[in-house]
Motif scaffolding. Structure first.
Motif, PDB file in Angstrom:
ATOM      1  N   THR A  92     -23.915 -26.537   7.666  1.00  0.00           N
ATOM      2  CA  THR A  92     -24.119 -26.033   6.308  1.00  0.00           C
ATOM      3  C   THR A  92     -22.787 -25.662   5.665  1.00  0.00           C
ATOM      4  O   THR A  92     -22.545 -25.953   4.491  1.00  0.00           O
ATOM      5  N   MET A  99     -30.466 -24.144   4.928  1.00  0.00           N
ATOM      6  CA  MET A  99     -30.544 -23.039   5.883  1.00  0.00           C
ATOM      7  C   MET A  99     -31.990 -22.569   6.061  1.00  0.00           C
ATOM      8  O   MET A  99     -32.449 -22.355   7.188  1.00  0.00           O
ATOM      9  N   SER A 144     -27.022 -17.706   3.864  1.00  0.00           N
ATOM     10  CA  SER A 144     -26.529 -18.725   2.927  1.00  0.00           C
ATOM     11  C   SER A 144     -25.732 -18.074   1.796  1.00  0.00           C
ATOM     12  O   SER A 144     -24.742 -18.654   1.316  1.00  0.00           O
TER      13      SER A 144
END
Length: 218
Positions: free
Chosen positions: A26, A43, A96
């Motif tokens: 990510t 995520m 995130s």
């Protein structure tokens, strides 16, 4: 119910390499992405999907037989799985946010906090729908059959999407005008409707999962 959380956390900790790999991928993907929404979306999807595997672990080697001999009702077990998935969604979104803040600081970019907050809330609502769809499937079919069921579900979705597109073209419906009207709806009202819809679907999904678990042979 506390014991169920401890058990599931231990199961998830064993998959820490997968979580670390997800975070790493990510981070790498977020570096060159123009749309920040991809980061929390990825995520959330990966975290919730891993949490679903705890159901499969519980069912292995007649695990339900052992679990339900303990002072744990089926109702509490199902409720714990839903709450764990929802908490996992929040954790994924918070992680995130940290990733996005770090990457944008490194790149010297600015974040539109209002739009990004709306994106996070919208993704949480979408994640709730995803949990509501997948949880009964996991309880009913398990990990192996679930893949086949998902292929069928996706096929049905694409079929109806294609059919809907044909009908829209034949009926001459102006989708741009419809989307424009939707965009004019106040954000707070849109989110409120989304939350109510997600809650209603979650309650239906929970009731269905409870019925499925109630019929499971131990």
């Amino acid at each position: 119910m506390r014991g169920l959380y401890v058990k599931d956390i231990h199961l998830l900790v064993k998959q820490k390499l997968f979580f670390l790999a997800t975070i790493f991928l990510t981070v790498m993907n977020s570096y060159n992405l123009e749309s920040l929404a991809i980061v929390p979306a990825l995520m959330l999807f990966f975290f919730v999907t891993v949490i679903f595997t705890t159901v499969s672990y519980d069912e292995m080697n007649h695990g339900f037989t052992f679990l339900f001999t303990l002072p744990i009702s089926r109702k509490k077990y199902v409720a714990q799985k839903y709450s764990l998935a929802l908490v996992g969604s929040i954790v994924a979104l918070l992680l995130s946010v940290a990733i996005v803040l770090i990457m944008t600081t490194i790149q010297g970019k600015l974040i539109d906090l209002e739009n990004f907050s709306f994106t996070l809330i919208s993704l949480f609502i979408a994640g709730s729908f995803y949990i509501s769809l997948m949880m009964p499937i996991h309880f009913k079919f398990g990990e192996e059959k679930k893949r086949m069921i998902m292929i069928i579900v996706m096929g049905v979705i694409f079929f109806f999407a294609f059919l809907g597109r044909l009908m829209i073209e034949r009926l001459g419906i102006n989708l741009n005008a419809i989307f424009q009207r939707i965009s004019n709806i106040p954000i707070l009202l849109t989110l409120t409707i989304g939350f109510i819809a997600a809650l209603a679907v979650c309650i239906i999904s929970y009731s269905l999962s409870l019925r499925i678990i109630g019929k499971k042979e131990l």
